[in-house]
Design a protein around this motif. Structure first.
Motif: not given
Length: 325
Positions: A68-79
Motif C-alpha cells: 500500500a505504501r508503494e501505491g498498490y491497491p491491496v485486498t486481504v482475504f481472511e477466513a
C-alpha cells in the motif's frame, strides 16, 4: 541531548551488540496515539495493478502495508472472523491484548488496505478465480494452522485436543472444555501458551511433557520460567506412547523415559526411548502441541503448483515466486 557517558555506551553498542528492536518499538508504540499517527505520504503515483493477500497474520499484514505504501491497491482475504492470524487466534490475550493488535491493524487499514473477514479462499472462491477477478498478483500468507498429530494409539479419544485448536476457541470466545488434570505434550511456544491458558481456564493441575532436555526446548525461556512460577510442572526427557481411555474418554497417558542420542537434522540431539522405563500419568485432558503445518486447501484447483515433499509450496529461493506465475 545525551550526556557524554550515554553517547559512549551508544557507540560501544553499535560496535559490539545487537539493538533490542522489539523493546524499542514497544516503547515508542506505547507513547503515541495510533489514531493521530500521520499516514505515510506516497511519493509514487497510485498504481492500477490489484494485489490479493491470502491471510491476515504478521506476514500478510506486513506485505499489504508495504504494498500500500508503494501505491498498490491491496485486498486481504481472511477466513477467520477477526484479523491478525496467529497473533489474534493463537497468542493468548494475557500476552497480547486484542485491543493492542486491533489498533495497529486499524492503522494499516488507514493506509488503504482492505481486509475482508470470513472470506476463505479454497474450494468455493478459488485461488485461480482471484486472477480471473482481475488481481495481477497473489501473496500467500496462510500460516500453519493445522496441528501435527502425535501418531499414538488412542489419540482420537474424547478429551484429546490440539494446542492451536484449543487456543483458537479460547481466543474467539467459543465453547472450549478444559479438564481438571491437563497434560500438554510439546516444548514450543504453543505448548507453553496452551498450558498457561488451561490453568487460567480452571484446570487444577497442568503438566508439560517434553521428549528432550530443557536446553532443547524451543519455547521462549521467559515463558517457560513463567509457566513454572505459576505451578506448571515440566517432565523432561519423556514422551507419550499411548492414550489411556475409558468409555471413549481419556483417563491417562502411558509414557516412556528418553535419553539424548546423536544430533538429528535439526541439529538437536535425537531422543531415544529407554527400554523398560514406561510410566503412566492420570489426566482427563491431553493437549498435543508438537508443531503445525500448512492447510493446503487454499490451493484447490491450482494443479500447476509444485509442492515440496513436506506439503509446502515450492518457490524460487530468491523471489519466492511459485511455479504459477
Amino acid at each position: 541531548i545525551c550526556p557524554a557517558p550515554c553517547e559512549e555506551v551508544c557507540r560501544r553498542s553499535e560496535r559490539d551488540s545487537p539493538l533490542a528492536i522489539r523493546q524499542l518499538k514497544r516503547f515508542v508504540a506505547d507513547q503515541i496515539d495510533w489514531d493521530e499517527l500521520p499516514l505515510p505520504e506516497h511519493e509514487l503515483e497510485r498504481k492500477s495493478e490489484l494485489v490479493a493477500v491470502i491471510g491476515s497474520g504478521p506476514a500478510g499484514l506486513t506485505a499489504a502495508y508495504f504494498l500500500a505504501r508503494e501505491g498498490y491497491p491491496v485486498t486481504v482475504f481472511e477466513a477467520a472472523p477477526v484479523a491478525g492470524g496467529m497473533l489474534r487466534v493463537g497468542v493468548p490475550d494475557y500476552r497480547l491484548p486484542p485491543e493492542i493488535l486491533e489498533r495497529e491493524i486499524a492503522y494499516i487499514e488507514r493506509t488503504g488496505v482492505e481486509i475482508q473477514l470470513d472470506t476463505p479462499i479454497g474450494s468455493e472462491r478459488t485461488l485461480a478465480g482471484l486472477f480471473e477477478e482481475g488481481y495481477q498478483a497473489v501473496y500467500l500468507a496462510t500460516g500453519t494452522h493445522r496441528s501435527r498429530k502425535l501418531g499414538i494409539e488412542g489419540e482420537d479419544a474424547e478429551g484429546v485436543e490440539h494446542g492451536v485448536d484449543y487456543l483458537r476457541r479460547i481466543n474467539l470466545r467459543e465453547p472450549a472444555e478444559t479438564g481438571k488434570k491437563v497434560v500438554v505434550v510439546g516444548g514450543g511456544d504453543v505448548a507453553i501458551d496452551a498450558a498457561r491458558t488451561a490453568l487460567r481456564q480452571g484446570a487444577l493441575e497442568v503438566r508439560i511433557l517434553y521428549r528432550r532436555s530443557r536446553a532443547e526446548m524451543p519455547a521462549e525461556v521467559s515463558e517457560v520460567t513463567a509457566a513454572e512460577d505459576e505451578g506448571i510442572a515440566i517432565d523432561l526427557l519423556a514422551a507419550p506412547e499411548s492414550v489411556l481411555a475409558r468409555d471413549g474418554r481419556v483417563v491417562g497417558l502411558r509414557c516412556i523415559r528418553m535419553k539424548l542420542g546423536e544430533p538429528d537434522d535439526s541439529g538437536r540431539r535425537r531422543p531415544v526411548p529407554i527400554e523398560g522405563s514406561e510410566f503412566e500419568i492420570d489426566c482427563d485432558m491431553l493437549i498435543a502441541a508438537i508443531g503445525q503445518q500448512a492447510d493446503t486447501s487454499v490451493l484447490a484447483g491450482m494443479d500447476d503448483l509444485v509442492l515440496t515433499r513436506w506439503g509446502g509450496v515450492e518457490v524460487d529461493p530468491l523471489t519466492c515466486q511459485t511455479s504459477h506465475a
